[in-house]
Design a protein around this motif. Sequence first.
Motif, short mmCIF file in Angstrom:
data_model
loop_
_atom_site.label_atom_id
_atom_site.label_comp_id
_atom_site.label_asym_id
_atom_site.label_seq_id
_atom_site.Cartn_x
_atom_site.Cartn_y
_atom_site.Cartn_z
N GLN A 344 -52.58 32.58 59.27
CA GLN A 344 -53.10 33.66 60.10
C GLN A 344 -53.54 33.15 61.48
N ILE A 347 -50.51 32.84 63.59
CA ILE A 347 -50.00 34.15 64.03
C ILE A 347 -50.90 34.73 65.13
N ARG A 350 -50.44 32.97 68.43
CA ARG A 350 -49.17 33.34 69.06
C ARG A 350 -49.27 34.71 69.69
N GLN A 351 -49.93 35.63 69.02
CA GLN A 351 -50.05 36.98 69.55
C GLN A 351 -50.97 37.03 70.76
N GLY A 433 -43.65 41.79 58.46
CA GLY A 433 -44.56 40.65 58.60
C GLY A 433 -44.40 39.67 57.44
N VAL A 434 -45.10 38.56 57.56
CA VAL A 434 -44.97 37.47 56.59
C VAL A 434 -45.21 37.90 55.14
N ILE A 480 -43.15 29.11 62.08
CA ILE A 480 -43.66 29.78 63.28
C ILE A 480 -44.15 28.73 64.28
N SER A 486 -40.61 33.92 65.80
CA SER A 486 -41.65 34.39 66.70
C SER A 486 -42.32 35.59 66.04
N VAL A 487 -43.52 35.88 66.51
CA VAL A 487 -44.30 36.96 65.90
C VAL A 487 -44.41 38.09 66.89
N ASP A 488 -44.13 39.29 66.39
CA ASP A 488 -44.18 40.50 67.21
C ASP A 488 -45.52 40.63 67.91
N GLY A 493 -47.14 42.14 63.62
CA GLY A 493 -46.79 40.81 63.16
C GLY A 493 -45.39 40.71 62.58
N LEU A 495 -41.75 39.51 62.11
CA LEU A 495 -41.15 38.22 62.45
C LEU A 495 -39.77 38.41 63.05
#
Length: 523
Positions: A344, A347, A350-351, A433-434, A480, A486-488, A493, A495
């Motif tokens: 998490q 993620i 990244r966001q 998402g994941v 990731i 990549s994460v939305d 989230g 992928l």
Amino acid sequence: MEGTLTDPGMEAAHEILKRRFGYSNFRLNQGDIINALLAGRDVLTLMPTGGGKSLCYQIPALLRNGAGVVVSPLIALMQDQVNTLQQLGIRAAFLNSTQDTNTRQEIETALRRGELDLLYLAPERLLTESTLRLLDDVPLTLFAIDEAHCVSQWGHDFRPEYQQLSMLHKRYPNVPRIALTATADARTRQEIIEQLDLHESAVFINSFDRPNIRYSQNEGQNAREQLWHFLENEHPADAGIVYCLSRKKVEAIAEWLQGKGRIALPYHAGLPNEVRSEHQARFLREDGVIIVATIAFGMGIDKPDVRFVAHLNLPKSIEAYYQETGRAGRDGAAANAWLAYGLQDVITLRQMTHASDANEKYKQITHHKLEAMLGLCELTTCRRQALLAYFDEQYDEPCGNCDNCLQPPQTWDATVTAQKALSCVYRTGQRFGVNYIIEILTGKKNDERILRLGHDKISTYGIGHDLSATDWRGVFRQLIARGYLSVDIEGYGALHLTEACRPLLRGEVELALRKLRKTEIRQ
Ligand code: ADP
Ligand code: ZN
């Protein structure tokens, strides 16, 4: 340039070191810095936290007639700093917005009468015309610009007022200036020089190496349990700091540690001032207190025996990580810098990079910094080498005292596993998402959403049942972190595959991922 004991200025400096401060020897570069300032030169000093920066300007200010002006962003700590000096019999005072007019006037009068050796000021106060006029009238020994990285946009603690400090040089061309910081890579250093016009200054860079600190960064889901495991095993009664990202988490973790029988006190910007100062005071004075804090805690805290600094979140940059962990082991005895992070965190980081509304340049910088921090976490080689390399210091051998040196991470051939993960993301349209992807991979039975969307019919349904959901999370975290997924940024989230996936999906390259360590708690 070298300050020797035979020159009278340095002899006097040494006397003060002994008599006033009670120390017998200068630490690395302190003597030379003092000597340069006494000779009227400007100085830029990079010293790790605990290196002993303060003496570098305090001693020359005491040796010369007039007052030394210390610019510091840390209003909350000025009182403490000044008290400490006054206890040593040093004539010090501060001027800031927390004082009433009377007190301020008294201090101004003392300054005009030549009764002060050191005056601490916040930059915004210094820059007011009335303060500058006051300073025009009194002999000044030096300007010390503490936390000088605040001048740099590239640095992690930018304060616009700091950039205006370049005017000091113009208004007081004969007063030597010393800029001090604990954290600066080559780029920040250059910006300090540019912004403060320190081109002619003498530069002193102490090593950033803190060999007594053991760096370890643990991946895994249950950070809290991991923290407890770490505290019980290594620091059953020690003082330390636990950093969390949010105030809410600070409160929760402090309470939880109290429930486990530790003295744990919360510290964050949302608490009333009295509570914060009380917690800080207890941390400094009592033994074995754990402070659970947001990053609002720590700058300028001088507690030598902090035995551990733990992070329950990923710091935003290596600079921040280094500065926060640098608060451990200032006495030179063994200390731990411990960090736990999970899928998490990766993620969210990244966001966050994309979501802020800062300008593009700033976003880019932030992005690079996060990437570097994540890179340090996912590293399989010596952490100290990488950390020092980030600060442009070369360290030839692995350190032997970080988690990766002590317990070299095992890797496994994850090529096929990664292919399964990536194809599952692809087959489901790169819209999920994941957690959902892992449910498909592990073949979750009777799941309403899987059935409704017909994902029990696709070829990747259940092909990953050989791994647990936890193992899969570790796989996705690394995919990731390494840029395969990549994460939305919209917040759901989802992928997406990146260009980097191609050779992996085509089987042209192999992928080795790290295994969870045994000590890491799986969940
Ligand atoms: P920094 O600002 O670089 O983090 P400080 O100036 O607060 O560091 O100094 C850190 C600690 O080291 C302080 O407790 C200080 O009194 C101590 N110290 C500084 N110089 C010396 C010295 N020459 N010998 C022994 N202790 C020192
Ligand atoms: Zn190492």
